[in-house]
Design a protein around this motif. Structure first.
Motif, PDB file in Angstrom:
ATOM      1  N   LEU A 183     -22.403 -49.609-145.273  1.00  0.00           N
ATOM      2  CA  LEU A 183     -23.400 -50.337-144.494  1.00  0.00           C
ATOM      3  C   LEU A 183     -23.373 -51.821-144.824  1.00  0.00           C
ATOM      4  CD1 LEU A 183     -26.561 -48.039-144.398  1.00  0.00           C
ATOM      5  CD2 LEU A 183     -24.738 -48.296-142.709  1.00  0.00           C
ATOM      6  N   ASP A 184     -22.889 -52.171-146.009  1.00  0.00           N
ATOM      7  CA  ASP A 184     -22.789 -53.586-146.372  1.00  0.00           C
ATOM      8  C   ASP A 184     -21.799 -54.298-145.462  1.00  0.00           C
ATOM      9  OD1 ASP A 184     -24.472 -53.349-148.805  1.00  0.00           O
ATOM     10  OD2 ASP A 184     -22.833 -52.065-149.453  1.00  0.00           O
ATOM     11  N   GLU A 185     -20.658 -53.659-145.191  1.00  0.00           N
ATOM     12  CA  GLU A 185     -19.677 -54.246-144.279  1.00  0.00           C
ATOM     13  C   GLU A 185     -20.209 -54.257-142.849  1.00  0.00           C
ATOM     14  OE1 GLU A 185     -16.876 -55.719-144.947  1.00  0.00           O
ATOM     15  OE2 GLU A 185     -17.085 -55.367-147.105  1.00  0.00           O
ATOM     16  N   LEU A 186     -20.928 -53.211-142.465  1.00  0.00           N
ATOM     17  CA  LEU A 186     -21.524 -53.181-141.132  1.00  0.00           C
ATOM     18  C   LEU A 186     -22.518 -54.314-140.958  1.00  0.00           C
ATOM     19  CD1 LEU A 186     -22.021 -51.830-138.385  1.00  0.00           C
ATOM     20  CD2 LEU A 186     -23.652 -50.300-139.524  1.00  0.00           C
ATOM     21  N   GLU A 187     -23.273 -54.590-142.016  1.00  0.00           N
ATOM     22  CA  GLU A 187     -24.254 -55.667-141.963  1.00  0.00           C
ATOM     23  C   GLU A 187     -23.591 -57.016-141.726  1.00  0.00           C
ATOM     24  OE1 GLU A 187     -27.900 -57.456-144.700  1.00  0.00           O
ATOM     25  OE2 GLU A 187     -26.342 -56.205-145.580  1.00  0.00           O
ATOM     26  N   SER A 188     -22.359 -57.188-142.236  1.00  0.00           N
ATOM     27  CA  SER A 188     -21.650 -58.442-142.030  1.00  0.00           C
ATOM     28  C   SER A 188     -21.195 -58.620-140.586  1.00  0.00           C
ATOM     29  CB  SER A 188     -20.432 -58.519-142.964  1.00  0.00           C
ATOM     30  OG  SER A 188     -19.414 -57.612-142.558  1.00  0.00           O
ATOM     31  N   LEU A 189     -21.176 -57.531-139.818  1.00  0.00           N
ATOM     32  CA  LEU A 189     -20.745 -57.566-138.422  1.00  0.00           C
ATOM     33  C   LEU A 189     -21.914 -57.708-137.455  1.00  0.00           C
ATOM     34  CD1 LEU A 189     -18.150 -54.647-138.553  1.00  0.00           C
ATOM     35  CD2 LEU A 189     -17.630 -57.090-138.527  1.00  0.00           C
ATOM     36  N   LEU A 190     -23.057 -57.142-137.811  1.00  0.00           N
ATOM     37  CA  LEU A 190     -24.193 -57.083-136.899  1.00  0.00           C
ATOM     38  C   LEU A 190     -25.380 -57.860-137.455  1.00  0.00           C
ATOM     39  CD1 LEU A 190     -24.160 -53.274-135.963  1.00  0.00           C
ATOM     40  CD2 LEU A 190     -23.066 -55.165-134.737  1.00  0.00           C
ATOM     41  N   GLN A 191     -26.202 -58.348-136.570  1.00  0.00           N
ATOM     42  CA  GLN A 191     -27.463 -58.934-136.983  1.00  0.00           C
ATOM     43  C   GLN A 191     -28.414 -57.819-137.404  1.00  0.00           C
ATOM     44  OE1 GLN A 191     -28.821 -61.243-133.660  1.00  0.00           O
ATOM     45  NE2 GLN A 191     -27.211 -62.786-133.860  1.00  0.00           N
TER      46      GLN A 191
END
Length: 334
Positions: free
Chosen positions: A212-220
Motif C-alpha cells: 500500500l505504500d507504493e500504491l500511495e505514491s501513485l494515488l492521492q
C-alpha cells in the motif's frame, strides 16, 4: 472448524435450514421437501435453486501458523486485512505465504504487484521453496503488474534478464496482466476484476496487494481511500474472497482511517523486550470483525519452505532464543 463454531454458539437451535444452512431460531417453514428458516428460503428452494453450505466458505484457516493460532475459529472470507509491520518483520513473506497456502488448498490466487516487476514477485515464492509453475500452467495464479510502467526502457530490462528470470517470465506470460497506468483507478480495478472473472473467483481464493505504500505514491489520498472501499465492497463483500494488503508502520500516523476502512489489522513488530541483543519478531491481531481473536502477541520466526511459524506468546520466546547472549537456538523440536 466452522461447524464446531455453530455448535458452540447456537446449541439451542438444533434444526438447520435446508436452503441457507443456518440454524432455524423459531418455528420452521415446512414442506414435503424440507424445513426452512423463512418464507424466502422456502420459496427459493421451490424454484430448484441451490445454495452452497455457508460453513464451507465463510471462514478460512490461512495455513500460516502464527496467524491461525490467534484466530482459532478462522478468518471470515469477506475480510479485507491489513498487514501493518515494521521493516524487518517479514510482512512481505507473510503476504507471499498467504497466497501460497491458498494455492496449496487448490484455490486460485491473485497477487497485485506495485513494488516489484512480475518475475521478482514470482521469485519471492521460489526463494521460499514454493514452486508456482504448476499453478501458472493450471491457470490458478495471476500477477497484476502495476510496476512495469515505471521502466523507462522495458526492452532493455527484458534483454538484461538472466536465464532463470527469462524462463520464469516466459512461463508466466499468460498469467501476467499489465496495468499500463496504475494511477488510473478504473484501469486498475478493471484489470483486477477481469482476473477474478477469468479464475472464477467467487467464494474461493485470495487476493494480495504487496504494498500500500507504493500504491500511495501513485494515488492521492482520496483516490486510494476510494479504491480500497471499492475493492472491499466488490471483492470481499460481494464475492466472499478475502483481500490482504501490506503496509509499513512508518506512515501509520498519517492514515488513521485504517482503523475503520479495513475489516482486520494484523500488527507485526520487532521488540527487544526480553534482551537488548535479541530483537524478536512478534505478531498480534489488533482487530478482526466477525471473528474470535486471542488478545496476545505471538513470537514468530521464518524459514524457507516452512514459512512463518510461532514459538509461543511473550515470555515463551526463551524456548527459541538463548537470551543470555542473544544467540538463536536450533529450529528443530527438542
Amino acid at each position: 472448524m466452522s461447524e464446531q463454531l455453530w455448535t458452540e454458539r447456537a446449541p439451542e437451535y438444533p434444526l438447520e435450514c435446508d436452503h441457507c444452512h443456518y440454524p432455524i431460531p423459531g418455528e420452521p417453514e415446512e414442506t414435503d421437501e424440507g424445513r426452512y428458516c423463512s418464507v424466502a428460503c422456502r420459496e427459493a428452494a421451490a424454484t430448484d435453486s441451490s445454495m452452497t453450505d455457508p460453513h464451507a466458505y465463510k471462514r478460512i484457516a490461512t495455513g500460516v501458523e502464527p496467524v491461525d493460532s490467534l484466530v482459532p475459529n478462522g478468518i471470515p472470507a469477506d475480510s479485507f486485512l491489513l498487514l501493518l509491520g515494521d521493516e524487518g518483520t517479514r510482512r512481505a513473506e507473510l503476504g507471499t505465504e498467504l497466497a501460497w497456502r491458498a494455492l496449496e488448498r487448490g484455490e486460485p490466487a491473485i497477487v497485485v504487484s506495485f513494488a516489484n516487476p512480475p518475475t521478482a514477485t514470482l521469485e519471492r515464492f521460489y526463494q521460499n521453496g514454493w514452486n508456482v509453475l504448476p499453478a501458472l500452467e493450471n491457470d490458478r495464479l495471476r500477477v497484476i503488474d502495476c510496476y512495469t510502467h515505471r521502466l523507462d526502457d522495458r526492452s532493455e530490462f527484458l534483454d538484461r534478464r538472466n536465464e532463470w528470470t527469462a524462463f520464469v517470465g516466459e512461463a508466466a506470460e499468460d498469467a501476467i496482466v499489465e496495468v499500463r497506468d496504475p494511477t488510473d483507478r478504473r484501469e486498475l480495478t478493471n484489470s483486477l476484476y477481469g482476473a477474478l472473472d477469468d479464475l472464477e473467483m467467487t467464494e474461493t481464493g485470495l487476493v494480495t496487494l504487496d504494498s500500500l505504500d507504493e500504491l500511495e505514491s501513485l494515488l492521492q489520498d482520496r483516490q486510494m481511500h476510494e479504491l480500497i472501499n471499492d475493492i472491499r465492497a466488490t471483492i470481499c463483500k460481494a464475492r466472499f474472497v478475502p483481500v490482504v494488503a501490506a503496509a509499513s508502520t512508518a506512515n501509520e500516523d498519517e492514515h488513521p482511517e485504517a482503523e475503520y476502512v479495513f475489516d482486520g489489522i494484523v500488527d507485526l513488530r520487532l521488540t527487544d523486550q526480553f534482551a537488548p541483543d535479541a530483537r524478536l519478531k512478534q505478531l498480534a491481531v489488533r482487530k478482526l470483525i466477525g471473528a474470535q481473536i486471542l488478545p496476545q502477541w505471538v513470537a514468530y520466526d521464518y524459514e524457507p519452505t516452512r514459512g512463518l511459524f510461532a514459538f509461543g506468546p511473550n515470555g515463551d520466546a526463551r524456548q527459541r532464543y538463548d537470551l543470555g547472549n542473544g544467540s538463536q537456538q536450533s529450529n528443530q523440536p527438542q
